[in-house]
Design an enzyme around this catalytic site. Structure first.
Site: not given
Ligand code: PLP
Length: 384
Positions: A71, A326
């Site tokens: 993220t 959900c």
């Molecule tokens: N991008 C994708 C494609 C993801 O699947 C995820 C997590 O589910 C993230 C970004 C976010 O990563 P993080 O959980 O390390 O913040």
């Protein structure tokens, strides 16, 4: 009771090798930025991990910035784009897709709210981006293209090589969210030519709360998290040494065994797919038939709600996920499946099985045995 974990796209179990390297590194309490021996010991461990992560994606060590996860890595790239626009870049438009992870979708929503221009490339029924539309959207006012390498819900893989080539032909910077791709397919930043790439430790058997952003050596970048001089001034904050060491070890394991693991995962996925189709009527497999992450199987069962299937599987000790939100209290169907044109009822009845390193054939057989009565029962009580 038997436990079968098939939610590896949400997060993975840490590899025992990762746990043991982290346990050792817990002794390294020196601040990696300190010049004394305690600090230097931590620094050496972090640089070793940096090399391991860089090697996994074909980068140079100096092109890896450690972050708190996928993220943050995604946010950092959009914050950079925003800064460049605010500082007078003649290119003021961004391009992304309709099926990106919320780390990008929500960041874009925020930017749009604040007046920035973002265009979304649609996807076809297999979840592949519409290349013709993408070509049309490109232009000399596009600053950044951000398209994910593989989707977290369907597993559909994009042609990042081609997407990058077109972005660069138009003078745009290229970012890919490779959080789901790492360890499950070839990821080579130099072969793809991308400028930025996001990854996250907990998706490939490393710890949570740590990730990395690849920034090509000549690509523009400015700190998103501002503060001290860590990471060459590109990401402030005292290093989380054990987490970084753990992610490095996880990266090493991907380099050592990744390819064989992928073949095994695909075989397990096919066993599950065939088993479900053979034993349950009206199964719809979502996503692309071949350009798909090896461990991801997204299926819809008409007349059965995804959440109900999830809960009944949970009762049998099997962990899966649905694309719907959900968990946040809304029963909206998956925006990813809707964007692929799936009808609302089928999107509501979708389940994501995501297999990982520690699954076995007997796990899969257990699920194949448990699923048919669950779907039968839910269809019997369904109002359709
Ligand atoms: N991008 C994708 C494609 C993801 O699947 C995820 C997590 O589910 C993230 C970004 C976010 O990563 P993080 O959980 O390390 O913040």
């Amino acid at each position: 009771m038997r436990k079968v974990y098939l939610d590896n796209n949400a997060t993975t179990q840490m590899a025992p090798e990762v746990i043991s390297s982290m346990q050792q590194s817990l002794q390294l309490y020196g601040n990696a930025s300190s010049m004394h021996e305690f600090g230097r010991d931590s620094h050496v461990a972090i640089e070793h991990a940096r090399n391991q992560v860089a090697r996994m994606i074909g980068a140079d060590a100096g092109e890896i910035i450690f972050t708190s996860g996928g993220t943050e890595s995604d946010n950092a790239v959009f914050a950079l784009a925003r800064d460049l626009i605010d500082n007078g870049s003649p290119r003021k438009r961004l391009i992304t897709s309709t099926i990106e992870h919320p780390a990008i979708i929500e960041t874009c929503r925020y930017l749009v709210k604040h007046g920035y221009r973002i265009d979304y490339v649609p996807v076809d029924s297999t979840g592949k981006i519409d290349m013709d539309r993408y070509r049309q959207l490109l232009g000399d006012d596009v600053l950044l293209v951000s398209i994910m390498a593989a989707n977290n819900e369907t597993g559909t893989i994009q042609d990042i090589l081609q997407v990058t080539k077109l972005a660069h032909e138009n003078g745009a910077l290229m970012h890919t969210d490779a959080v789901q791709a790492i360890g499950k397919m070839d990821v080579d930043v130099k072969a793809w030519g991308v400028d930025y790439l996001s990854l996250s430790g907990h998706k490939f058997y490393g710890p949570k709360g740590v990730g990395a952003l690849y920034v090509r050596s000549k690509a523009p970048f400015d700190a998103f998290v501002k503060g001290g001089h860590q990471e060459d001034g590109k990401r402030a904050g005292t290093y989380n040494t054990p987490a970084i060491v753990g992610m490095g070890r996880a990266a090493q394991l991907i380099c050592d065994t990744g390819e064989q693991e992928r073949a095994e995962l695909w075989a397990l996925r096919e066993r599950l797919r065939n088993g479900l189709i053979a034993n349950i009527p009206e199964v719809v497999v979502n996503g692309h038939a071949s350009d798909c992450l090896p461990g991801t199987l997204n299926v819809s069962f008409a007349g059965a709600e995804g959440e109900s299937i999830l809960l009944m599987l949970d009762f049998e000790g099997v962990a899966v996920s649905t694309g719907s939100a959900c968990a946040t209290g809304s029963l909206e169907p998956s925006y990813v499946l809707l964007a692929s044109g799936l009808d609302v009822e089928l999107a509501h009845g979708s389940i994501r099985f995501s297999l990982g390193r520690y699954n076995t054939e007997s796990d899969i057989d257990y699920v194949i045995e448990k699923m048919p009565p669950i779907i039968k029962r839910l269809r019997e009580i369904s109002t359709r």
